[in-house]
Design a protein around this motif. Structure first.
Motif, short mmCIF file in Angstrom:
data_model
loop_
_atom_site.label_atom_id
_atom_site.label_comp_id
_atom_site.label_asym_id
_atom_site.label_seq_id
_atom_site.Cartn_x
_atom_site.Cartn_y
_atom_site.Cartn_z
N GLU A 1 -43.04 16.21 85.50
CA GLU A 1 -42.93 16.07 86.25
C GLU A 1 -43.74 15.06 87.21
O GLU A 1 -44.37 14.76 88.01
CB GLU A 1 -43.18 17.38 87.80
N ASN A 2 -44.12 14.59 85.68
CA ASN A 2 -45.64 13.21 85.60
C ASN A 2 -45.23 12.51 85.44
O ASN A 2 -44.78 11.43 84.15
CB ASN A 2 -46.62 13.60 85.06
N PRO A 3 -44.94 11.21 86.45
CA PRO A 3 -44.46 10.33 86.57
C PRO A 3 -45.26 9.19 85.49
O PRO A 3 -45.07 7.85 84.64
CB PRO A 3 -44.79 9.09 87.65
N TRP A 4 -46.77 9.42 85.42
CA TRP A 4 -47.84 8.39 84.29
C TRP A 4 -47.05 9.05 82.93
O TRP A 4 -48.43 8.56 81.95
CB TRP A 4 -48.29 8.84 84.62
N ALA A 5 -46.21 10.92 82.40
CA ALA A 5 -46.57 10.90 81.40
C ALA A 5 -46.34 10.18 80.04
O ALA A 5 -44.68 9.91 80.47
CB ALA A 5 -46.62 12.54 81.45
N ALA A 6 -46.46 10.35 78.86
CA ALA A 6 -45.99 9.53 77.47
C ALA A 6 -43.97 10.33 77.63
O ALA A 6 -43.06 9.69 77.06
CB ALA A 6 -46.01 9.36 76.98
N PHE A 7 -44.09 11.50 77.19
CA PHE A 7 -43.08 12.04 76.97
C PHE A 7 -42.50 13.20 77.63
O PHE A 7 -43.29 13.67 78.36
CB PHE A 7 -43.89 13.34 75.96
N ARG A 8 -41.62 12.89 78.53
CA ARG A 8 -40.63 13.96 80.00
C ARG A 8 -39.47 14.22 79.57
O ARG A 8 -38.72 14.49 80.57
CB ARG A 8 -41.12 12.56 81.27
N GLU A 9 -39.07 14.40 78.42
CA GLU A 9 -38.08 14.95 78.27
C GLU A 9 -38.05 15.93 77.79
O GLU A 9 -39.30 16.71 77.50
CB GLU A 9 -37.43 14.54 76.73
N PRO A 10 -37.68 17.36 78.23
CA PRO A 10 -37.41 18.58 78.27
C PRO A 10 -37.88 19.24 76.68
O PRO A 10 -37.18 19.20 75.97
CB PRO A 10 -36.32 19.33 79.36
N LEU A 11 -38.40 20.02 76.58
CA LEU A 11 -38.96 20.33 75.14
C LEU A 11 -38.60 22.09 74.40
O LEU A 11 -38.86 22.36 75.87
CB LEU A 11 -40.39 20.39 75.21
N THR A 12 -38.22 22.92 73.74
CA THR A 12 -37.80 24.16 73.65
C THR A 12 -38.83 24.63 72.49
O THR A 12 -39.05 23.44 71.73
CB THR A 12 -36.51 24.96 73.43
N VAL A 13 -39.40 25.76 72.04
CA VAL A 13 -39.67 26.01 70.46
C VAL A 13 -39.20 25.89 69.73
O VAL A 13 -39.97 25.15 68.60
CB VAL A 13 -40.33 27.93 71.68
N GLU A 14 -38.00 25.61 70.12
CA GLU A 14 -37.08 25.55 68.43
C GLU A 14 -36.54 24.17 68.48
O GLU A 14 -37.50 23.86 67.01
CB GLU A 14 -35.47 25.99 68.82
N GLU A 15 -37.00 22.96 69.10
CA GLU A 15 -37.46 22.13 68.61
C GLU A 15 -38.96 21.28 68.35
O GLU A 15 -39.25 20.90 67.12
CB GLU A 15 -37.04 20.61 69.69
N VAL A 16 -39.78 22.06 68.87
CA VAL A 16 -41.08 21.79 68.23
C VAL A 16 -41.08 22.80 66.78
O VAL A 16 -40.95 21.84 65.88
CB VAL A 16 -42.11 23.15 69.06
N MET A 17 -40.43 24.38 66.53
CA MET A 17 -40.64 24.69 65.51
C MET A 17 -39.76 23.56 64.07
O MET A 17 -39.83 23.86 63.07
CB MET A 17 -40.02 26.08 65.46
N LYS A 18 -38.79 23.01 64.60
CA LYS A 18 -37.33 22.30 63.52
C LYS A 18 -38.43 21.01 63.66
O LYS A 18 -37.91 20.13 62.39
CB LYS A 18 -36.22 22.18 64.22
N SER A 19 -39.59 20.53 64.25
CA SER A 19 -39.84 19.14 64.05
C SER A 19 -40.67 18.99 62.61
O SER A 19 -41.05 19.74 62.06
CB SER A 19 -40.70 18.63 65.35
N ARG A 20 -40.59 17.66 62.50
CA ARG A 20 -40.94 16.98 61.09
C ARG A 20 -42.64 17.89 60.74
O ARG A 20 -43.28 17.80 61.26
CB ARG A 20 -41.06 16.05 60.87
#
Ligand SMILES: [Zn+2]
Lengths: 147, 401
Positions: free
Chosen positions: B189-208
């Motif tokens: 919801e922050n128009p100035w933020a760089a990363f605005r796609e929703p994120l899940t715990v699973e996605e974080v856990m699976k990231s490199r």
């Protein structure tokens, strides 16, 4: 136990003479080459410290004597580095924080074991692998599990 | 008794991101214009101008501030550039406050503009082309000869801290992922933020995996950005705005180490003395208690430190963040909402601009104008750090009116 991997010449590139040849580090560096882990002790206040500094960090005296220490410690924490962009290193590599046996300080260095075999609190022994940098023989300090 | 100081305006000219085709001076001009535009002040009423170390045009002399005053035809009666790693922005705010409280000035503009991402990309590309890497990054840490294998990055250092925290508190990598996800909810919801796609715990856990236990989506991203805030004395603030946000006070501390505390085996790498002490001083100085904090913005470059720092700051008991993150106690409807506009991991992290972004988040919250608004907050906490939290500042702000 895994053998140390060559470092693609990267690590050596970073051991700039300006860095390692500071006069105050010479006894430490020479000690590693002879397989000895030497630490400075202040001649005035008797403080034993690591890493070596140009003067005693406790009383600021520049009068330092060097003592050979048992090259032992325990693993305080570790991380397996996996990203190729840690430019100077071969990955995977286990980086560890080693609490030195005499409580003089901590060494942050490579742990010569795979991640599956390291555990916080495990006893470690320091080892001093040699290599050649700009035609000169030098030694590094690493740690391996005590078996 | 020194007079009170308020934040009376702020500006973020564009989202945190990558801006390879501009300059830091141009970015600074936009940030200053945006901040002034949020107040009735004209540029000639800016009595103090304060900033942080920049990379271009010259990182040593600091004369980029003269470019800014020249291009804007500004004649401040007080000017300074402060530099101490990630803490710099906090120091610039402190300097501005001091100048106001000493009576030297009544208005101050604090700005930061950084192209650290674009410039780093240029340096790395050049280095790869010539097969030679600059060694300045290595000099950040202990001498290579006595601390070998500390790589060209802060990530492994924070990973060592994270592993030790897991050992002492029972936290798991999922707990760290939950903090990254909580931050992302704010960034969406922050128009100035760089990363605005929703994120899940699973996605974080699976990231490199980068440096275990830290994975890609646990990390901050070094990016370009610019922001500015306007400060004023109490008398001036009353004339400028109906919603001043008072800086009630701050605490500061610097521990005796560079990243990992190496010269003793006693220092903790998962409990930060500088943050703990700075917070204690801030509470003492303001007479406020940790339980009075309604909203906080914390400078945690990696998600594990999102659990460690609130404990250091007294917002949760030691080890208590494990359960707090599980139970959503730091969500925007929780007991102490933290990093409600994205935090360092999702807002984007030009390190010298981050403290200014943090002030803006808390000011917006205390004015009741945040995108992800907490219910009626009165007291806001801002934590700023440098090194591996070797330096810390804690500011306590209060909603005015
Ligand atoms: Zn001494």
């Amino acid at each position: 136990m895994t053998e140390p991997r060559p470092t693609r010449g990267g690590m050596q590139k970073f051991l700039k003479p300006s860095n390692y040849s500071s006069a105050y580090l010479k006894p430490y560096w020479d000690g590693l080459l002879q397989g000895k882990f030497l630490l400075p002790r202040c001649a005035k206040c008797r403080e034993l410290f690591f890493p070596p500094r140009p003067m005693c960090p406790k009383c600021l005296s520049g009068e330092l004597a060097w003592e050979e220490m048992e090259p032992e410690g325990t693993l305080h924490s570790w991380s397996e580095l996996l990203d190729r962009r840690f430019l100077i290193l071969e990955v995977p590599m286990v980086l560890g924080v080693v609490d030195l046996k005499n409580s003089a300080g901590r060494l942050v260095t490579r742990i010569r074991a795979p991640a599956t075999e390291v555990k916080i609190g495990m006893p470690l022994r320091l080892v001093f692998p040699k290599y050649t940098h700009e035609g000169k023989e030098m030694a590094m300090v690493e740690a391996e599990p005590v078996r | 008794m020194p007079g009170r100081v308020a934040v009376v305006g702020y500006g973020v000219p564009f989202p945190c991101g990558q801006y390879p085709k501009t300059t830091e001076v141009e970015m600074a001009l936009e940030a200053i214009k945006a901040a002034l535009g949020s107040t009735p002040l004209s540029k000639d009423e800016v009595e103090g101008l304060f900033s942080v170390a920049t990379i271009e045009p010259d990182p040593i002399l600091g004369l980029d501030m003269h470019h800014v005053t020249t291009y804007l035809r500004l004649e401040p009666r007080s000017m300074a550039r402060l530099s101490l790693g990630g803490l710099s922005g906090g120091l610039a705010v402190k300097y501005a406050m001091n100048e106001i409280q000493l009576g030297h000035i009544s208005t101050a503009l604090v700005y930061a503009a950084s192209r650290e991402r674009s410039i780093t990309d240029e340096i790395v590309l050049r280095a790869m082309k010539h097969r030679a890497f600059p060694d300045t990054g290595m000099r950040l840490f202990e001498p290579v000869s006595t601390q070998p294998y500390i790589p060209f990055s802060a990530i492994p250092i924070y990973a060592l801290s994270a592993r030790r925290y897991m050992h002492e508190s029972g936290a798991t990598e999922e707990h760290f992922a939950m903090a990254a996800v909580r931050n992302r909810k704010g960034a969406v919801e922050n128009p100035w933020a760089a990363f605005r796609e929703p994120l899940t715990v699973e996605e974080v856990m699976k990231s490199r995996k980068i440096a275990t236990p830290i994975k890609l989506l646990d990390c901050c991203a070094s990016l370009d950005g610019a922001a500015a805030i306007v400060l004023a004395s109490e008398e001036k603030a009353r004339k400028i705005t109906d919603t001043p946000v008072w800086i009630r006070g701050w605490g500061e501390h610097h521990d005796k180490s560079t990243f990992i505390p190496t010269d003793t085996t006693q220092g903790s790498i998962c409990r930060f003395v500088a943050a703990e002490t700075a917070a204690r001083r801030a509470y003492e100085k303001t007479g406020l208690a940790p339980k009075e904090v309604d909203v906080a913005d914390i400078y945690a470059p990696f998600s594990p430190q999102e659990l460690i720092l609130p404990e250091d700051l007294g917002l949760f008991p030691r080890g208590g963040m494990v359960r707090a993150i599980e139970e959503g106690e730091t969500d925007d409807d929780g007991r102490v909402p933290i990093n409600t506009d994205g935090g360092v991991t999702s807002r984007g992290h030009p390190f010298s601009v981050t403290p200014i972004y943090e002030f803006i988040n808390i000011v917006r919250q205390l004015r009741g104008e945040a995108a992800r608004q907490v219910k009626d907050p009165r007291i806001g906490l801002i934590h700023v750090e440098g090194g591996m939290v070797n330096s810390s500042m804690v500011f306590l702000l209060e909603a005015g009116g």
